[in-house]
Design an enzyme around this catalytic site. Sequence first.
Site, PDB file in Angstrom:
ATOM      1  N   ASN A   8      16.749  63.855  -5.981  1.00 55.92           N
ATOM      2  CA  ASN A   8      16.241  65.217  -5.819  1.00 55.92           C
ATOM      3  C   ASN A   8      14.986  65.340  -6.680  1.00 55.92           C
ATOM      4  O   ASN A   8      15.081  65.443  -7.899  1.00 55.92           O
ATOM      5  CB  ASN A   8      17.315  66.219  -6.281  1.00 55.92           C
ATOM      6  CG  ASN A   8      16.808  67.646  -6.302  1.00 55.92           C
ATOM      7  OD1 ASN A   8      15.758  67.954  -5.724  1.00 55.92           O
ATOM      8  ND2 ASN A   8      17.552  68.526  -6.959  1.00 55.92           N
ATOM      9  N   LYS A  10      13.013  67.776  -6.809  1.00 50.41           N
ATOM     10  CA  LYS A  10      12.726  69.183  -7.157  1.00 50.41           C
ATOM     11  C   LYS A  10      11.253  69.480  -6.838  1.00 50.41           C
ATOM     12  O   LYS A  10      10.740  68.988  -5.838  1.00 50.41           O
ATOM     13  CB  LYS A  10      13.072  69.436  -8.624  1.00 50.41           C
ATOM     14  CG  LYS A  10      14.466  68.927  -8.979  1.00 50.41           C
ATOM     15  CD  LYS A  10      14.973  69.410 -10.291  1.00 50.41           C
ATOM     16  CE  LYS A  10      16.281  68.732 -10.605  1.00 50.41           C
ATOM     17  NZ  LYS A  10      17.020  69.350 -11.682  1.00 50.41           N
ATOM     18  N   HIS A  91      22.028  74.098  -4.327  1.00 49.81           N
ATOM     19  CA  HIS A  91      21.767  73.552  -5.665  1.00 49.81           C
ATOM     20  C   HIS A  91      21.786  74.707  -6.667  1.00 49.81           C
ATOM     21  O   HIS A  91      21.348  75.818  -6.352  1.00 49.81           O
ATOM     22  CB  HIS A  91      20.408  72.847  -5.675  1.00 49.81           C
ATOM     23  CG  HIS A  91      20.178  72.043  -6.921  1.00 49.81           C
ATOM     24  ND1 HIS A  91      19.825  72.631  -8.115  1.00 49.81           N
ATOM     25  CD2 HIS A  91      20.267  70.712  -7.164  1.00 49.81           C
ATOM     26  CE1 HIS A  91      19.702  71.680  -9.043  1.00 49.81           C
ATOM     27  NE2 HIS A  91      19.971  70.507  -8.479  1.00 49.81           N
ATOM     28  N   GLU A  93      19.962  75.407  -9.047  1.00 50.49           N
ATOM     29  CA  GLU A  93      18.654  76.025  -9.307  1.00 50.49           C
ATOM     30  C   GLU A  93      18.291  77.026  -8.212  1.00 50.49           C
ATOM     31  O   GLU A  93      17.654  78.041  -8.477  1.00 50.49           O
ATOM     32  CB  GLU A  93      17.587  74.927  -9.473  1.00 50.49           C
ATOM     33  CG  GLU A  93      17.769  74.200 -10.803  1.00 50.49           C
ATOM     34  CD  GLU A  93      17.215  72.798 -10.847  1.00 50.49           C
ATOM     35  OE1 GLU A  93      16.474  72.396  -9.948  1.00 50.49           O
ATOM     36  OE2 GLU A  93      17.559  72.083 -11.819  1.00 50.49           O
ATOM     37  N   GLU A 158      28.010  69.048  -9.516  1.00 52.26           N
ATOM     38  CA  GLU A 158      26.962  69.057 -10.528  1.00 52.26           C
ATOM     39  C   GLU A 158      27.260  70.125 -11.574  1.00 52.26           C
ATOM     40  O   GLU A 158      26.928  71.319 -11.351  1.00 52.26           O
ATOM     41  CB  GLU A 158      25.611  69.365  -9.883  1.00 52.26           C
ATOM     42  CG  GLU A 158      25.188  68.359  -8.838  1.00 52.26           C
ATOM     43  CD  GLU A 158      23.674  68.277  -8.735  1.00 52.26           C
ATOM     44  OE1 GLU A 158      23.134  67.197  -8.958  1.00 52.26           O
ATOM     45  OE2 GLU A 158      23.040  69.312  -8.465  1.00 52.26           O
ATOM     46  N   GLY A 164      19.642  68.036 -16.084  1.00 52.25           N
ATOM     47  CA  GLY A 164      18.379  67.971 -16.823  1.00 52.25           C
ATOM     48  C   GLY A 164      18.526  68.081 -18.326  1.00 52.25           C
ATOM     49  O   GLY A 164      17.538  68.275 -19.029  1.00 52.25           O
ATOM     50  N   SER A 203      22.300  64.504 -15.054  1.00 52.00           N
ATOM     51  CA  SER A 203      21.847  63.537 -16.063  1.00 52.00           C
ATOM     52  C   SER A 203      22.342  62.115 -15.805  1.00 52.00           C
ATOM     53  O   SER A 203      22.684  61.384 -16.739  1.00 52.00           O
ATOM     54  CB  SER A 203      22.253  64.012 -17.467  1.00 52.00           C
ATOM     55  OG  SER A 203      21.554  65.203 -17.799  1.00 52.00           O
TER      56      SER A 203
HETATM   57  C1  PEP Z   1      19.822  67.650 -10.019  1.00 49.59           C
HETATM   58  O1  PEP Z   1      18.873  68.411 -10.131  1.00 49.59           O
HETATM   59  O2  PEP Z   1      20.473  67.660  -8.979  1.00 49.59           O
HETATM   60  C2  PEP Z   1      20.134  66.769 -11.130  1.00 49.59           C
HETATM   61  C3  PEP Z   1      21.283  66.167 -11.115  1.00 49.59           C
HETATM   62  O3  PEP Z   1      19.172  66.642 -12.116  1.00 49.59           O
HETATM   63  P1  PEP Z   1      19.202  65.596 -13.344  1.00 49.59           P
HETATM   64  O4  PEP Z   1      19.624  64.257 -12.808  1.00 49.59           O
HETATM   65  O5  PEP Z   1      17.804  65.593 -13.857  1.00 49.59           O
HETATM   66  O6  PEP Z   1      20.198  66.123 -14.341  1.00 49.59           O
END
Ligand code: PEP
Length: 243
Positions: A8, A10, A91, A93, A158, A164, A203
Amino acid sequence: MAQIIAGNWKMNGTAAGLGAYAAALRAAPGHAALVVCPPFPLLPGLAAALAGTKIAVGAQDCHAGESGAHTGDVSAVLLKEIGSAYVILGHSERRADHGESNAAVNGKVKAAVAAGLVPIVCVGETEQERDAGEAEDVVRTQLTHSLPESFSGLIAYEPIWAIGTGRTPSEADVAAMHAAIREALVAQFPASGTATPILYGGSVKPGNAAALLGLPEVGGALVGGASLNAADFLAIAAAAPSD
Ligand code: PEP
């Protein structure tokens, strides 16, 4: 079943960088299925750059409708037409930045499935909800309300506090949540719930990928930050179990 490693991007990436990224990905280990989800304007270019490979391209959102007066939105039908195979939906976000409710996600999932896209539906709890012992209930509610009756696609667990941040849940907590999600999917979809892949996201890095991807009921990863670097994304894919 091959694990699925989805990136992803973003709101990151440039048209100028697509060629080098795609060229690096051509060296992907064959045992994991790769999906790359860049911003909308990069989808056709990335699909073209990856043509002839098994690497799929996906979007990060779609609208619930097929067309109409929805300024700034993009339909699932158009995403399919320009070469997308997957779409990330719900997601955290988008849920936070755009107020997307479970009901809104449900409508988008329906549109994606109808258009022939594979939805990657994200669920996950806040840190406060985990601390309060509510994580599994929160995720169960998200699944019940975000998934339409005729669902086919992937789930990405998630935990919001792991996205992040460089923090991840313990392996025991990931395994427990994935088992709870599997149980909920089987209850909701008796015919297909056993086979729905459940990705872990939050992460994931080359250094922790093997441990996370080796856990029971983990069918792959949704990778944010680390997917921007082709070498890191490939290292995560290489860490996926091969059977
Ligand atoms: C995500 O945005 O779906 C995500 C898992 O981000 P990150 O791997 O940076 O934590």
